[in-house]
Design a protein around this motif. Structure first.
Motif: not given
Ligand code: SF4
Ligand code: FES
Lengths: 119, 246
Positions: B51-54, B90-96, B101-105
């Motif tokens: 899962a990732f966003r684009w 490749v990881g999700p954005l930090d602090h979220f 997987d790579l999708v953050v809130e």
């Protein structure tokens, strides 16, 4: 404007900001001249008597007081933020503020005392 | 040079995992591929559950931000080749908080953004009959801050936003500043009340990483420091002339 809930941080930031200006532009001049250039003979040493005479002028004392005070508060603010964030001590914020700004106040008072007693 | 590269992708399934883990994928190393192309290759050919966003694939929508080898970047603008011979992490954005997987809130960021009223606020009942004329200088005053695409890379890069989740943060403050500097706007006072609180500008310790990672050349750090000056002036004013409209 509901200034009540606003932070009181402006006052320490103001001291920090002005202190940064002094620490960046003026402090290096003193360090360069009295710390390096005179002792190493890179510039003609004015000697003790001339420096002492310069210190007799109230304007010199006023200048030194302003320089030292702002530099102390600049250092205090930087120390507080560094300790609270880099060393993860945010929960001790009140104590840190007390120690850092308290230190700056003690330093400033010591500077006033020294500038006042030199004759 | 090898014609493949290893991508170590952070995986996290909220219903199954307690901790995130890394999964390695071997993908073609193509000169014209961005990291996002490699992720799409994985999703299409190797593991459809990733899962990732684009969306736009051209650095405009701001949805593809991820941490690549420790640095927050837009994956659609980051050449895979730059990391050869690999591996690339490749990881999700930090602090979220991670959704999967790579999708953050993003909810917290969206709420903060709303708070600073990033739109033109008018106090009068000004009803324009035609375009509002702005001089090039008036446009120049806020232009760079209007380029923000809400990608939140600056939040991932900012150590303070990692330490204090209440910090309003770089992009929201830069956007507040963008409207404050707009000659059509009259909302400066409302925003100052939000921004000049401790969790606004005063939480910032001038690390400057936000401005370093911004893919659009926005300088949130500058906005915050300029805002500190404004807030300090206002503070001294309210201190000297304490007649305010409380
Ligand atoms: S300021 Fe830059 S890094 Fe931050 S959200 Fe906007 S575009 Fe992204
Ligand atoms: S996909 Fe839109 S910015 Fe990367």
């Amino acid at each position: 404007m509901s200034s009540a809930k606003r932070s009181n941080e402006p006052i320490v930031w103001f001291l920090f900001g002005v202190g940064g200006f002094f620490a960046a532009y003026f402090l290096p001049i003193h360090i360069m001249l009295y710390g390096l250039a005179f002792p190493l003979g890179l510039a003609p040493d004015p000697g003790y008597d001339k420096t002492y005479a310069l210190l007799q002028n109230p304007l010199t004392r006023l200048y030194l007081f302003v320089l030292i005070m702002f530099c102390f508060f600049h250092a205090a603010h930087r120390m507080r933020l560094t300790l609270s964030d880099i060393l993860n001590m945010r929960h001790l914020n009140t104590i840190l503020a007390f120690v850092c700004y308290g230190g700056a106040i003690v330093g400033t008072v010591a500077a006033i005392w020294m500038l006042a007693v030199v004759h | 040079m090898a014609d493949t590269i290893i991508l170590e992708v952070e995986r996290f399934h909220p219903e199954r995992d307690t901790e995130p883990s890394y999964q390695s994928f071997e993908v073609p190393l193509r000169a014209d591929w961005m990291v996002l192309d490699a992720l799409n290759f994985i999703k299409d050919q190797l593991d459809g559950s990733l899962a990732f966003r684009w969306s736009c694939r051209m650095g405009i929508c701001g949805s593809c931000g991820m941490t690549i080898n420790g640095v927050p970047k837009l994956t659609c603008e980051t050449l895979l080749m730059d990391f050869a011979p690999g591996p690339v992490r490749v990881g999700p954005l930090d602090h979220f908080p991670v959704v999967k997987d790579l999708v953050v809130e993003m909810d917290d960021f969206m709420a903060k953004l709303q708070k600073v009223r990033p739109w033109i606020v008018r106090k009068d009942d000004f009803k324009p009959q035609r375009e509002f004329i702005q001089t090039p200088a008036q446009l120049e005053a806020f232009h760079q801050f209007s380029l923000c695409i809400n990608c939140t890379l600056c939040y991932a890069a900012c150590p303070v936003s990692g330490l204090d989740s209440n910090f309003i943060g770089p992009a929201a403050i830069a956007l507040a500043h963008r409207y404050n500097l707009d000659s059509r706007d009259q909302g400066q006072e409302d925003r100052l009340d939000i921004i000049s609180q401790h969790e606004g500008i005063w939480d910032c310790t001038v690390v400057g990483e936000c401005s370093t990672v911004c893919p659009k050349g926005v300088d949130p750090s500058l906005a915050i420091q300029q805002y500190k000056l404004t807030a300090t002036k206002e503070w001294f004013k309210s201190f000297l002339l304490p007649r305010g409209k409380n």
